[in-house]
Design an enzyme around this catalytic site. Structure first.
Site, PDB file in Angstrom:
ATOM      1  CD  GLU A  49     -30.204 -29.513  33.329  1.00 10.83           C
ATOM      2  OE1 GLU A  49     -29.669 -29.599  34.331  1.00 10.83           O
ATOM      3  OE2 GLU A  49     -30.421 -28.264  32.977  1.00 10.83           O
ATOM      4  N   GLY A 109     -27.539 -31.724  38.734  1.00  9.84           N
ATOM      5  CA  GLY A 109     -27.929 -32.293  39.869  1.00  9.84           C
ATOM      6  C   GLY A 109     -27.304 -31.587  41.037  1.00  9.84           C
ATOM      7  CG  ASP A 131     -33.109 -33.189  35.787  1.00 10.75           C
ATOM      8  OD1 ASP A 131     -32.193 -32.173  35.572  1.00 10.75           O
ATOM      9  OD2 ASP A 131     -32.899 -34.381  35.982  1.00 10.75           O
TER      10      ASP A 131
END
Length: 459
Positions: free
Chosen positions: A164, A141, A172
Site C-alpha cells: 500500500e 485485500g 489496511d
C-alpha cells in the site's frame, strides 16, 4: 451451485477451460460450492488476479452470515481461481477512477472500504473453522481475507506483500492489528517497505499457519469434507481436528529451506525499524552500510512520505487496539486517504501510466505531525463503522502457526516448565510441524547461547 467435481491439484477448479481469455461476468465473480460439510468460496476474476471489488464483498458477506446459522456447514474455505493469485488486492484502479469522476467518488470509495473491513472482521471473529488458501499472489485485500483466519495455508506459489505505501495508501485490512503482533519489527518492516515474502517465508514470518505443496490442496478439501464433528464439540475442539487434518497432507518444506529474514538481516530489521520516526529508521539504515540497507533505503525513497509516516504511527498505536477497534480506525484512515492526493496519484502513476508518482507533500520533512494526526483523529460527530459481529479481542485467540519468538524466549528463560532442549521441545509440542525446527534454531542462534554444560541461556 453444484461443486465443480474435479478436485485434483487445487482446492478449487476453474468453471471454464479458458477463464483468462475474457472477463468474468459480475454474477460469476465469486463461486460458492458445497462438498458435504465444507463450504467453498472461490474468488473468480483470474484475469484481474482475483482483485476484490464491491460486487464480490457483497456476495461473500451474506453467504458467510448464512453459513454461520447452518448446521450443515462445518468448515469454510476461501481461495482464488486460476494458478496465479488467491487475491492480489482490492480493485484500487477502479476506486481511483471513481474518486476523480465525481464529488461523491471519495465517499463511495470510503464506503467500499467500510464494507470490506466488515467482511474481514467477520472472518476474524467467525465461530466456525475457517481456512484461507493463500495459493499464489496474496496481497492487500487478499491478506484481509486470510490473515485473521485461524488457518492460513501457504504453498510454493504464495507471494505475500502489503504494497500500500507504494501507491500512496496505508497497510489496511486489519494490518494495524496483525503486523505489530509479528515477531520483533518484522511487521513494521513489511508495512513500510512492501517487501514480498514467498512460499515457506510466509510461514516463518508468522503470516501463514501451514505450508503445503499445492498438489495436496484438492486432497485436503476432500478429506475435510469427510470430517464429522460431535454436536457438543467446542470451537477449540473443532479447530484442533481441522489442524491435525491439515497436518496429514504436509510433505515438508522444500529442501535446504532457510529463514531468509533471519540472522544478521533480522537483527538489522529489529534495530533499524525499532525507531519511532521514519527519519530515525532512515538514519539507522544509513549507519548499517550493507547491501540490504542500501536497497531498503532506495525502496523507502520511492514510497509516499505521507504513507510512510501514517503506516509507522499505525504500527505503534495498533499494538494497543483490539481487533474491532483496528478495523473501525482503519475505516477512518482509509476515508482520509480517499481525499488525499497521493492515493489517486500513486494508483494512476504506477498501475495505469507506469511512471514515478509525484507525491504531495514530496518529502518527509514536509509531512507534519498535525497532518498525520488527522488520519487518527475521528472528527466530532463522525461515528465508527458498525461491525457485523460483537465479538472482540486484543490478541488472536487461536495459535496454529510456528512458535513465536516470545514463546521461545519464555521457554528458554524457564518461565514455562523446562525439561527438554528447546528445539526438541517445540518440535514435539507441534507434532513435528514443518518449519518448527528451522524457526526455533534461527531464533536460538540469534537470541540465545549455550553454556558450558549445554543449557540454552537467553542473551
Amino acid at each position: 451451485m453444484p461443486l465443480r467435481a474435479k478436485v485434483t491439484n487445487r482446492a478449487f477448479t476453474a468453471s471454464a477451460t479458458n477463464m483468462e481469455s475474457a472477463p468474468i461476468p459480475a454474477e460469476d465473480d465469486v463461486l460458492f460450492s458445497s462438498l458435504y460439510g465444507v463450504r467453498l468460496i472461490e474468488l473468480n476474476r483470474p484475469e484481474k488476479l482475483n482483485a476484490l471489488n464491491w460486487s464480490m464483498v457483497n456476495k461473500i458477506t451474506p453467504r458467510l452470515q448464512e453459513y454461520k446459522k447452518s448446521q450443515l456447514a462445518n468448515v469454510i474455505m476461501v481461495a482464488g481461481a486460476g494458478d496465479k493469485a488467491m487475491c492480489a488486492g482490492g480493485d484500487v484502479v477502479g476506486l481511483a477512477k471513481q474518486n476523480r469522476e465525481s464529488e461523491e467518488g471519495p465517499k463511495r470509495s470510503s464506503e467500499f472500504f467500510g464494507e470490506e473491513y466488515k467482511l474481514d472482521h467477520l472472518i476474524a471473529t467467525y465461530p466456525k473453522p475457517f481456512i484461507s488458501v493463500m495459493d499464489g499472489i496474496t496481497m492487500g485485500g487478499g491478506v484481509g481475507l486470510s490473515a485473521h483466519a485461524p488457518f492460513r495455508i501457504a504453498t510454493e506459489r504464495t507471494v505475500f506483500a502489503m504494497p500500500e505505501t507504494n501507491i500512496g495508501f496505508f497497510p489496511d485490512v486489519g494490518a494495524s492489528f496483525f503486523l505489530p503482533r509479528l515477531d520483533g519489527e518484522l511487521g513494521t518492516y513489511l508495512a513500510l517497505t512492501s517487501e514480498q515474502l514467498r512460499g515457506p517465508q510466509v510461514l516463518f514470518a508468522g503470516i501463514a499457519t501451514h505450508y503445503l505443496d499445492s498438489s495436496m490442496l484438492g486432497k485436503l478439501t476432500q478429506r475435510l469434507s469427510e470430517l464429522v464433528f460431535q454436536d457438543y464439540a467446542t470451537l477449540s475442539e473443532r479447530l484442533d481436528l481441522v489442524n491435525s487434518t491439515i497436518a496429514e497432507f504436509s510433505t515438508g518444506l522444500p529442501e535446504s529451506t532457510k529463514v531468509e529474514l533471519g540472522g544478521s538481516k533480522r537483527e538489522a530489521i529489529d534495530r533499524c525499524f525499532g525507531h519511532n520516526t521514519v527519519e530515525g529508521i532512515i538514519e539507522a539504515l544509513q549507519r548499517t552500510k550493507t547491501g540490504w540497507a542500501e536497497h531498503t533505503l532506495k525502496t523507502l525513497a520511492k514510497r509516499s512520505p505521507t504513507s510512510l509516516k501514517v503506516a509507522l504511527r499505525q504500527m505503534r498505536v495498533g499494538k494497543e487496539w483490539s481487533i474491532s477497534e483496528a478495523f473501525q480506525r482503519e475505516a477512518h484512515i482509509a476515508s482520509q486517504f480517499m481525499r488525499h492526493p497521493d492515493f489517486n496519484e500513486g494508483v494512476e502513476a504506477l498501475l495505469v501510466h507506469k511512471r514515478r508518482p509525484n507525491w504531495q507533500p514530496a518529502s518527509l520533512e514536509e509531512v507534519t505531525t498535525d497532518m498525520v494526526d488527522r488520519f487518527f483523529t475521528l472528527p466530532e460527530g463522525e461515528s465508527r463503522i458498525e461491525l457485523l459481529s460483537e465479538r472482540d479481542y486484543n490478541d488472536y485467540p487461536h495459535h496454529y502457526g510456528l512458535p513465536t519468538e516470545a514463546s521461545i524466549r519464555r521457554y528458554v528463560r524457564g518461565e514455562l516448565s523446562k525439561k527438554d532442549d528447546p528445539i526438541e521441545h517445540f518440535v514435539g509440542l507441534t507434532g513435528g510441524k514443518p518449519g518448527v525446527r528451522e524457526k526455533v534454531t534461527e531464533v536460538l542462534r540469534r537470541k540465545a547461547h549455550r553454556s558450558k554444560d549445554g543449557v540454552w541461556l537467553w542473551k
